[in-house]
Design an enzyme around this catalytic site. Structure first.
Site, PDB file in Angstrom:
ATOM      1  N   SER A  10       0.760  -1.400  -0.021  1.00 42.39           N
ATOM      2  CA  SER A  10       0.227   0.042  -0.096  1.00 42.39           C
ATOM      3  C   SER A  10       0.740   1.077  -0.107  1.00 42.39           C
ATOM      4  O   SER A  10       0.480   2.168  -0.486  1.00 42.39           O
ATOM      5  CB  SER A  10      -0.787   0.055   1.048  1.00 42.39           C
ATOM      6  OG  SER A  10      -0.199  -0.521   2.332  1.00 42.39           O
ATOM      7  N   SER A 127      16.908  -5.244   8.038  1.00 39.76           N
ATOM      8  CA  SER A 127      17.317  -3.959   8.467  1.00 39.76           C
ATOM      9  C   SER A 127      18.644  -3.913   8.968  1.00 39.76           C
ATOM     10  O   SER A 127      19.122  -5.048   9.610  1.00 39.76           O
ATOM     11  CB  SER A 127      16.474  -3.467   9.514  1.00 39.76           C
ATOM     12  OG  SER A 127      16.609  -2.158   9.756  1.00 39.76           O
ATOM     13  N   TYR A 143      12.348  -3.604  17.662  1.00 38.33           N
ATOM     14  CA  TYR A 143      12.642  -3.845  16.193  1.00 38.33           C
ATOM     15  C   TYR A 143      13.871  -4.423  15.772  1.00 38.33           C
ATOM     16  O   TYR A 143      13.963  -5.218  14.848  1.00 38.33           O
ATOM     17  CB  TYR A 143      12.670  -2.339  15.540  1.00 38.33           C
ATOM     18  CG  TYR A 143      12.873  -2.080  14.056  1.00 38.33           C
ATOM     19  CD1 TYR A 143      11.798  -2.369  13.211  1.00 38.33           C
ATOM     20  CD2 TYR A 143      14.090  -1.867  13.451  1.00 38.33           C
ATOM     21  CE1 TYR A 143      11.779  -2.273  11.817  1.00 38.33           C
ATOM     22  CE2 TYR A 143      14.046  -1.713  12.106  1.00 38.33           C
ATOM     23  CZ  TYR A 143      12.778  -2.018  11.338  1.00 38.33           C
ATOM     24  OH  TYR A 143      12.913  -1.762   9.928  1.00 38.33           O
TER      25      TYR A 143
HETATM   26  N1  LIG Z   1      12.043   2.777   5.837  1.00 38.69           N
HETATM   27  C1  LIG Z   1      13.254   2.364   6.221  1.00 38.69           C
HETATM   28  O1  LIG Z   1      14.125   3.282   6.348  1.00 38.69           O
HETATM   29  C2  LIG Z   1      13.466   1.091   6.501  1.00 38.69           C
HETATM   30  C3  LIG Z   1      14.706   0.524   6.883  1.00 38.69           C
HETATM   31  C4  LIG Z   1      15.057  -0.783   7.010  1.00 38.69           C
HETATM   32  C5  LIG Z   1      14.025  -1.809   7.072  1.00 38.69           C
HETATM   33  N2  LIG Z   1      12.904  -1.273   6.451  1.00 38.69           N
HETATM   34  C6  LIG Z   1      11.821  -2.525   6.462  1.00 38.69           C
HETATM   35  O2  LIG Z   1      11.457  -2.453   5.125  1.00 38.69           O
HETATM   36  C7  LIG Z   1       9.757  -2.858   5.189  1.00 38.69           C
HETATM   37  C8  LIG Z   1       8.952  -1.759   4.643  1.00 38.69           C
HETATM   38  O3  LIG Z   1       9.204  -0.568   5.306  1.00 38.69           O
HETATM   39  P1  LIG Z   1       8.546   0.871   4.904  1.00 38.69           P
HETATM   40  O4  LIG Z   1       9.544   2.125   5.241  1.00 38.69           O
HETATM   41  O5  LIG Z   1       7.944   0.813   3.650  1.00 38.69           O
HETATM   42  O6  LIG Z   1       7.159   0.846   5.957  1.00 38.69           O
HETATM   43  P2  LIG Z   1       5.965   1.943   5.853  1.00 38.69           P
HETATM   44  O7  LIG Z   1       5.993   2.993   5.096  1.00 38.69           O
HETATM   45  O8  LIG Z   1       5.579   1.903   7.570  1.00 38.69           O
HETATM   46  O9  LIG Z   1       4.870   0.669   5.288  1.00 38.69           O
HETATM   47  C9  LIG Z   1       4.593  -0.749   5.917  1.00 38.69           C
HETATM   48  C10 LIG Z   1       3.739  -1.555   5.205  1.00 38.69           C
HETATM   49  O10 LIG Z   1       3.774  -2.745   5.945  1.00 38.69           O
HETATM   50  C11 LIG Z   1       2.341  -2.904   6.078  1.00 38.69           C
HETATM   51  N3  LIG Z   1       1.974  -3.594   7.253  1.00 38.69           N
HETATM   52  C12 LIG Z   1       1.992  -2.949   8.545  1.00 38.69           C
HETATM   53  N4  LIG Z   1       1.567  -3.881   9.683  1.00 38.69           N
HETATM   54  C13 LIG Z   1       1.012  -4.816   8.940  1.00 38.69           C
HETATM   55  C14 LIG Z   1       0.309  -6.050   9.324  1.00 38.69           C
HETATM   56  N5  LIG Z   1      -0.098  -6.345  10.632  1.00 38.69           N
HETATM   57  N6  LIG Z   1      -0.051  -6.999   8.268  1.00 38.69           N
HETATM   58  C15 LIG Z   1       0.371  -6.586   7.184  1.00 38.69           C
HETATM   59  N7  LIG Z   1       0.926  -5.652   6.602  1.00 38.69           N
HETATM   60  C16 LIG Z   1       1.219  -4.603   7.575  1.00 38.69           C
HETATM   61  C17 LIG Z   1       1.531  -1.575   5.786  1.00 38.69           C
HETATM   62  O11 LIG Z   1       0.312  -1.713   5.337  1.00 38.69           O
HETATM   63  P3  LIG Z   1      -0.992  -0.683   5.836  1.00 38.69           P
HETATM   64  O12 LIG Z   1      -0.735   0.592   4.754  1.00 38.69           O
HETATM   65  O13 LIG Z   1      -2.032  -1.418   5.375  1.00 38.69           O
HETATM   66  O14 LIG Z   1      -0.809  -0.102   7.055  1.00 38.69           O
HETATM   67  C18 LIG Z   1       2.425  -0.845   4.752  1.00 38.69           C
HETATM   68  O15 LIG Z   1       2.218  -1.547   3.585  1.00 38.69           O
HETATM   69  C19 LIG Z   1       9.516  -3.241   6.584  1.00 38.69           C
HETATM   70  O16 LIG Z   1       9.789  -4.450   6.961  1.00 38.69           O
HETATM   71  C20 LIG Z   1      10.709  -2.166   7.437  1.00 38.69           C
HETATM   72  O17 LIG Z   1      10.993  -2.707   8.746  1.00 38.69           O
HETATM   73  C21 LIG Z   1      12.664   0.052   6.187  1.00 38.69           C
END
Ligand SMILES: NC(=O)c1ccc[n+]([C@@H]2O[C@H](COP(=O)([O-])OP(=O)(O)OC[C@H]3O[C@@H](n4cnc5c(N)ncnc54)[C@H](OP(=O)(O)O)[C@@H]3O)[C@@H](O)[C@H]2O)c1
Length: 218
Positions: A10, A127, A143
């Protein structure tokens, strides 16, 4: 046409991954907790999935089975970051974080295995915060623990799926501009999406932790 399943399509990195695979003419099945997505394409479907709810996982797996689609790449991207800068560890945040980032991820993967092609690639979003060897850049224990555990899931699953020639990888996407990463992050979500597409469609050693398409320290 090859098929990708990506959780959390999403917004953020998951949405960028879906867009990248769609631009390469893949069939993309995405998920979100609401069952809605802003992406609209002929070869894109969105399903409702809450990975912290075993019944939701079961419903999704059954819907996928009914669709008769076989998965070439599964990307476990959905995740949460619930830590607050408080000490000691908030165990409520730890339980919820493990439920989404680890147990839901593992449960979903296991449930989808019958629908995953031999020779496929399973990528779990980890991560740098999950690295045991890196010096931690901040205190976010729930986390950090969840992502270190995701890495061990990658190791164990890679071993289990050797016979099916399924590659299993963990990815550290860097610090990315998303709702989770904040607007201060240096990386655009398109950057890890490009890297992950390249990795997902190349031959790589199974059971490793990757950053910018290079093996990194656990
Ligand atoms: N951003 C960073 O700097 C970073 C760095 C390292 C790793 N990561 C990892 O990369 C991945 C994506 O991160 P992002 O930054 O894109 O995060 P984000 O913008 O917060 O998006 C999170 C996504 O996960 C979904 N989600 C959350 N809770 C859920 C649940 N209970 N069941 C199913 N789906 C769920 C959300 O869906 P809804 O929209 O429906 O809530 C959304 O699509 C994560 O695993 C995160 O830990 C991110």
């Amino acid at each position: 046409m090859k098929t990708l399943v990506v959780t959390g399509a999403s917004r953020g990195i998951g949405k960028a991954i879906a867009e990248k695979f769609l631009s390469e003419s893949w069939y993309v099945i995405g998920t979100s907790t609401s069952g809605k997505a802003s992406l609209k394409r002929d070869n894109f479907e969105i399903y409702k999935l809450d990975v912290s709810d075993p019944e939701s996982i079961e419903r999704f797996a059954k819907a996928l089975a009914r669709s008769k689609k076989k998965i070439d790449v599964l990307i476990n991207n959905a995740g949460v970051y619930l830590d607050e800068d408080t000490s000691p560890l908030n165990t409520k945040a730890l339980r919820k974080t493990l439920e989404v980032n680890l147990i839901g991820l593992a449960d979903l993967t296991e449930r989808l295995l019958p629908h995953i092609n031999n020779g496929a690639h399973i990528i779990s979003m980890s991560s740098g915060a999950g690295s045991i060897t890196d010096e931690p850049d901040a205190y976010k224990p729930a986390y950090q623990i969840s992502k270190a555990a995701v890495n061990m899931f990658t190791r164990t699953l890679a071993e289990a799926l050797k016979k099916r020639n399924i590659t299993v990888s963990s990815v550290d996407p860097g610090w990315v501009r998303t709702d989770m990463g904040s607007s201060s992050a240096p990386r655009d979500p398109k950057e890890p999406a490009e890297e992950i597409f390249k990795m997902a469609t190349s031959e790589v050693n199974s059971g490793f932790f990757w950053h910018k398409n290079k093996k990194r320290a656990w």
